[in-house]
Structures are given as structure tokens and as C-alpha cells.
Design an enzyme around this catalytic site. Structure first.
Site, PDB file in Angstrom:
ATOM      1  N   GLN A 205    -114.851  65.026  63.049  1.00  0.00           N
ATOM      2  CA  GLN A 205    -116.200  65.836  63.487  1.00  0.00           C
ATOM      3  C   GLN A 205    -117.411  65.098  63.551  1.00  0.00           C
ATOM      4  O   GLN A 205    -117.682  64.389  62.568  1.00  0.00           O
ATOM      5  CB  GLN A 205    -116.618  66.827  62.865  1.00  0.00           C
ATOM      6  CG  GLN A 205    -115.496  68.029  62.603  1.00  0.00           C
ATOM      7  CD  GLN A 205    -114.735  67.994  61.246  1.00  0.00           C
ATOM      8  OE1 GLN A 205    -114.364  66.836  60.898  1.00  0.00           O
ATOM      9  NE2 GLN A 205    -114.264  68.908  60.612  1.00  0.00           N
TER      10      GLN A 205
ATOM     11  N   GLN B  78    -114.116  64.572  68.966  1.00  0.00           N
ATOM     12  CA  GLN B  78    -114.018  65.895  68.205  1.00  0.00           C
ATOM     13  C   GLN B  78    -115.529  66.443  68.085  1.00  0.00           C
ATOM     14  O   GLN B  78    -116.267  65.895  67.766  1.00  0.00           O
ATOM     15  CB  GLN B  78    -113.134  65.607  66.929  1.00  0.00           C
ATOM     16  CG  GLN B  78    -113.156  67.041  66.146  1.00  0.00           C
ATOM     17  CD  GLN B  78    -112.396  67.118  64.893  1.00  0.00           C
ATOM     18  OE1 GLN B  78    -111.579  66.168  64.660  1.00  0.00           O
ATOM     19  NE2 GLN B  78    -112.149  68.337  64.401  1.00  0.00           N
ATOM     20  N   ASP B  79    -115.821  67.469  68.399  1.00  0.00           N
ATOM     21  CA  ASP B  79    -116.952  68.085  68.199  1.00  0.00           C
ATOM     22  C   ASP B  79    -118.267  67.735  68.946  1.00  0.00           C
ATOM     23  O   ASP B  79    -119.156  67.391  68.348  1.00  0.00           O
ATOM     24  CB  ASP B  79    -117.430  68.715  66.710  1.00  0.00           C
ATOM     25  CG  ASP B  79    -116.235  69.419  66.113  1.00  0.00           C
ATOM     26  OD1 ASP B  79    -115.624  70.131  66.573  1.00  0.00           O
ATOM     27  OD2 ASP B  79    -116.593  69.633  64.816  1.00  0.00           O
TER      28      ASP B  79
ATOM     29  N   ASP C 257    -112.090  70.580  70.204  1.00  0.00           N
ATOM     30  CA  ASP C 257    -112.988  71.602  70.125  1.00  0.00           C
ATOM     31  C   ASP C 257    -114.491  70.913  70.266  1.00  0.00           C
ATOM     32  O   ASP C 257    -115.501  71.295  69.759  1.00  0.00           O
ATOM     33  CB  ASP C 257    -113.178  72.061  68.407  1.00  0.00           C
ATOM     34  CG  ASP C 257    -111.961  72.596  67.896  1.00  0.00           C
ATOM     35  OD1 ASP C 257    -110.978  72.775  68.720  1.00  0.00           O
ATOM     36  OD2 ASP C 257    -111.605  72.608  66.722  1.00  0.00           O
TER      37      ASP C 257
ATOM     38  N   ARG D  85    -109.443  77.612  71.476  1.00  0.00           N
ATOM     39  CA  ARG D  85    -108.831  78.015  70.498  1.00  0.00           C
ATOM     40  C   ARG D  85    -109.892  78.992  69.663  1.00  0.00           C
ATOM     41  O   ARG D  85    -110.881  78.577  69.641  1.00  0.00           O
ATOM     42  CB  ARG D  85    -107.922  77.351  69.656  1.00  0.00           C
ATOM     43  CG  ARG D  85    -108.802  75.971  69.126  1.00  0.00           C
ATOM     44  CD  ARG D  85    -108.107  75.254  68.141  1.00  0.00           C
ATOM     45  NE  ARG D  85    -108.897  74.313  67.557  1.00  0.00           N
ATOM     46  CZ  ARG D  85    -108.449  73.522  66.409  1.00  0.00           C
ATOM     47  NH1 ARG D  85    -107.230  73.637  65.888  1.00  0.00           N
ATOM     48  NH2 ARG D  85    -109.146  72.490  65.824  1.00  0.00           N
TER      49      ARG D  85
END
Length: 533
Positions: free
Chosen positions: A326, A348-349, A370, A438
Site C-alpha cells: 500500500q 496499490q492504493d 484497490d 471488491r
């Protein structure tokens, strides 16, 4: 024989307690109202001793928020005392986040209470809407959850766990339910607000600022790497703005250049506007990540809290890379914030739309897992969403929405946008699975409307959380009138919470007008927008 008397005495005391409880319940409306909340025992425990009891539901709401604020203040003080007990860098990092977040919990509850308070004797009426209150209460609940998840990032949950014992989350959840009842009764009245180019909460002055060329903007401060401005660092200008006397719109012009720093805009520094020379030329960049010892929250290159924030023509980058987990480029919990022609780049993130009402127009978002996530009420309109190449064996997931309470008025709406493969993913689109989203939390809510969905997206569309059935019946995922090679919903997941939206009225719930009440604040910013679907 003695034991026989003890049993009789016990039964007598129990009956007496029951009779007294029933009398209290009959005479105290708090008990009746508390029983309608998600956590009635917590509500009764903290509110039934209040004298005199509230006489109507408006007073009950005020008392509920006041009591919650008092407990949040205790939690904030309790968190402050944790500081000296930190024994490791990871504990200190998690604690620092939690201290900031509990400060914000108190801030959000305070503003909610102050704006809803009524006093007929002085003809004081609420100064905000029920929708405003629900937004701020939602933000407070999200803050607490983020404190806990940040500790999990660094594997120090045992250290933070005692803070959770004060029931603040349950009390905020009750407040959301109580205020939600007013929202349902009142309904929300919407107005198109003219030609629909921007939400109405954007003032005419802010609209002009957003539409004007960078060099024509009348800036309060100028930042320049070459020394031609007042400051060489963006944070120095933000800090100077925090010391200003008024709280009107304050414009900081950031000239072209690569600014290697982490920036923070605090709650006490509202109405800041950062204007760059274009997303190709004005770059704010850093490389923090969870793998490097930061929480997801503290990894952000830019962390924005102050309400009314605007950014235009700037690129926000996190250079940590795909192997570092992240790593956030931008984190925003700024209420009524706007990002126009900005780019957010990471893996990521990437983009943490943490909480409150946010609007993104003509922006670029790059990432892998994500990479648009959080619990804001946010609309991304006319944006380009580029999915990058992940590590070998990984799948790509575009959204992970974090709505954890059914009364939170939050969700991610992607409208009139495009979902495509970035240059590094294009050669291997067939060998990497990509999903629209998700469920990060139980009531996750994401809708994609009138957007182009390219062939990189899996026909199933949506991904289960860690191969489980978690939230599949409680989430709300929707698609409405999309186009492109993967717009067909024929092979989409069959979850109870997935919806192929056919009604314009249902789709409109996720528009700028209704999800973020855009007609009341966006026109003032000057950013072009479409209110409906």
C-alpha cells in the site's frame, strides 16, 4: 434452609428490579427511542441517566450526539496518554495516526452538534442540513475504523486495541441511524442548478478560478523550485496559509517543477487552492509505503483534511512501486473538495477517497490493486482510469469501497469515464485478470455509469473478498448504460448485491446531484460538471 431464603431473596430482588426497569422504561422516552437504534444497550447505558430526558426526537438526536462527543473526547484523551508507552517505531506510527484520527472524530461530532442545535427561546434553528450531518457522522465512524486498520497494517493491533473499549463506534452508529430517520422523512430536494456544468456548492468565484489559465490566476502565494516565488516548498506555503487571519479562498500557485515532499493540509486550514502549470509539469512526489514502515494513511504523498480544498493541473505521485504494498499518492477527507485536471499515480492504493464529499473532474488515475478506495461520497466524472501491470500472480482491482454502516451516505460513483489498460499492461492484457471492484467493508457501494469499459476487465466484473462470500448480500454494486468490449453484464457475478441498473431514477441516486449534493456547492468552484446521469 438458609440457601432457600437466599433464593427467595434473589427472586424478590430480580422482580423488584424488573418492575423498576419497566417503570423507568414507561416514563423515560429515551428507552423507547434507544430500542430503535442498532446498539440499544449502549444507547440506554449512556443516555438513560440524562435528566431531564429529551421531550422530542430532535432533542433526542442532540443528546445522542452530545453524549457521543463526550465519549469521543474521553477516547481522544485516552489515545493521547498512549504516546509515551510506544516502544517501537511501528507503534509510534500507528499511534500518531490514531491521535490525528480521534482529533478528527471530535471535530466532526462538534461541527455536527453545533449546526443541529436548536433553541426556540432565541429562535436558533439548524445551520446545516440533515445530509450535512450524515456526512460528518459518517466521516467520524470511518476515522475510528481507519485507526484500527492502520494498526493492522503494522501488526500492532494489540497495542491499539484498548482504545476500542469506549463504545464510540457503536454510539456514532446509533447517531447515524437516528439522523438517518430525519433524512428519510425529509427527503432531499434537488435543483438542477442551471446548465449543469458544475455542482452548485462551487461558488462563482471558485468557478472562475478553476476555468482560468494558471498564469492568470491571482495567487496569494507562489511556490517555485527556481526561487522566483515566495517559497521553494509547497508545504511551506500551506503552513503560511494556515497562519492567515481570514478563512476565505486562499490560492497557492505552484510553478512547474518536481517537488519531492509530503504535504498535509489540516482541518484548521480550509479553502486552500493549489494551482499548477499542468499535470505534466507540476509534480508533487514521494515514496512512502506500508512495506517501508508507514500505515496506509501516513504513506500518502498528499494528505488533505481542510474543508473546501481545490487542486487543479497538478500530478500527485507515489514512487514506491508495485513491490512495496500500500502506497498512497493522494488521501483526501476534505469535505466539499474538488480535483480538476489532476493525475494520481501509484500501484496499490493510489487514491484514498477517505471520507466526506469529493468531486474529481477530467483526472487521470493509475494503479493496480484497490487503487480507488475509501469511504467518501465521491463522484469521478470524465476521468481516465488506467490499470497498470501488477506483480506476477497478482490480479488488478480498481475499487475497494469502505462503507461499513448501512446509514452512511457514502459510495464511489464513476460517471462518463473510461477504464483502460496503461501502456505497461497492454501487451499482457490476456494474461492478467482485472476487476471493477471488491467489497472492502460489509456495505461497500460502487456504481459505474455511462462509462467505457475496455477488454482488460474480466467478464465477471467484480471480485469476491479473499475468496469468501463476505458482503455479497449487503453490498451494492451497480452498472448503468456502459459501453465498450466489457460493458456487457451477461456474465457478471450473480451476487444478491449486484445490480444491472435499468431505471434512470435509480441511477440518479449516484449522480453529482444526489450522491454528493453537488448542486449546493460545486458551482462555486468553477469546475465543469454534470448533475444528472
Amino acid at each position: 434452609m438458609a440457601s432457600h431464603y437466599k433464593i427467595i431473596l434473589f427472586i424478590s430482588i430480580t422482580l423488584l428490579f424488573t418492575i423498576l426497569s419497566n417503570n423507568v422504561s414507561a416514563n423515560n422516552p429515551i428507552i423507547k427511542w434507544c430500542k430503535t437504534t442498532p446498539h440499544p444497550k449502549v444507547c440506554i447505558s449512556f443516555m438513560s441517566p440524562i435528566k431531564p430526558p429529551p421531550q422530542n426526537r430532535e432533542e433526542f438526536r442532540q443528546v445522542a450526539i452530545q453524549t457521543t462527543l463526550e465519549k469521543a473526547d474521553e477516547a481522544k484523551a485516552y489515545t493521547a496518554r498512549f504516546g509515551p508507552t510506544c516502544k517501537t517505531t511501528r507503534q509510534r506510527t500507528a499511534w500518531t495516526d490514531c491521535f490525528k484520527l480521534y482529533n478528527d472524530v471530535v471535530f466532526q461530532l462538534n461541527r455536527t452538534l453545533q449546526c443541529l442545535v436548536t433553541d426556540e427561546t432565541i429562535h436558533r434553528r439548524p445551520t446545516c442540513t440533515d445530509f450535512d450531518a450524515q456526512t460528518w457522522l459518517s466521516s467520524a465512524l470511518t476515522d475510528i475504523d481507519l485507526c484500527n486498520s492502520g494498526a493492522a497494517d503494522l501488526n500492532v493491533t494489540d497495542f491499539i486495541a484498548p482504545i476500542k473499549c469506549l463504545n464510540v463506534s457503536k454510539m456514532i452508529s446509533n447517531c447515524l441511524a437516528i439522523n438517518g430517520g430525519f433524512l428519510e422523512e425529509e427527503g432531499v430536494k434537488y435543483d438542477d442548478g442551471g446548465n449543469g456544468s458544475f455542482p452548485m456548492w462551487v461558488s462563482e468565484g471558485d468557478r472562475k478560478l478553476l476555468e482560468s489559465r494558471p498564469r492568470r490566476v491571482r495567487a496569494n502565494l507562489v511556490v517555485a523550485k527556481d526561487g522566483s516565488g515566495k517559497f521553494r516548498r509547497v508545504q511551506a506555503a500551506i503552513d503560511a496559509a494556515a497562519r492567515r487571519r481570514g478563512r476565505g479562498r486562499f490560492v497557492i500557485y505552484v510553478k512547474r517543477g518536481v517537488y519531492r515532499e509530503n504535504i498535509e493540509v489540516g482541518n484548521d486550514n480550509g479553502n486552500i487552492m493549489l494551482v499548477g502549470d499542468g499535470m505534466r509539469f507540476t509534480v508533487i512526489t514521494s515514496g512512502r509505503s506500508v512495506a517501508a514502515g508507514f500505515t496506509t494513511f501516513s504513506s500518502a504523498t498528499a494528505g488533505i483534511q481542510g474543508p473546501g480544498f481545490i487542486a487543479r493541473d497538478i500530478r500527485f505521485v507515489n514512487t514506491a512501486g508495485p513491490r512495496m504494498g500500500q502506497a498512497v499518492a493522494l488521501r483526501s477527507s476534505s469535505d466539499l473538495s474538488v480535483f480538476h485536471r489532476c493525475s494520481f499515480e501509484g500501484y496499490q492504493d493510489t487514491l484514498m477517497v477517505l471520507s466526506q464529499r469529493q468531486f474529481y473532474k477530467q483526472c487521470y488515475i493509475y494503479g493496480t490493486i484497490d487503487f480507488i478506495f475509501g469511504n467518501a461520497a465521491v463522484v469521478l466524472q470524465n476521468c481516465l482510469i488506467y490499470v497498470r501491470r501488477p506483480l506476477k500472480g497478482q490480479v488488478n482491482v480498481i475499487t475497494a469501497q469502505g462503507r461499513e454502516d448501512p446509514f452512511q451516505n457514502s459510495g464511489i460513483s464513476i460517471h462518463n469515464s473510461q477504464i483502460r489498460a496503461a501502456a505497461d499492461l497492454r501487451p499482457m492484457v490476456g494474461s492478467v485478470k482485472t476487476y471493477l471492484g471488491r467489497p472492502w467493508k460489509k456495505y461497500s457501494r460502487t456504481v459505474i455509469m455511462r462509462s467505457y469499459i475496455d477488454s482488460l476487465v474480466s467478464p465477471a466484473g467484480w471480485l469476491a473478498w479473499q475468496s469468501s462470500k463476505f458482503a455479497q448480500a449487503t453490498l451494492y454494486y451497480g452498472e448503468y448504460h456502459n459501453i465498450g468490449p466489457r460493458a456487457s453484464t451477461r456474465f457478471r457475478v450473480k451476487w444478491p448485491g449486484f445490480h444491472v441498473i435499468k431505471s434512470p431514477n435509480v441511477a440518479s441516486k449516484f449522480s453529482v446531484r444526489r450522491l454528493i449534493a453537488g448542486q449546493t456547492w460545486l458551482p462555486a468552484t468553477g469546475v465543469p460538471f454534470k448533475l444528472g446521469v
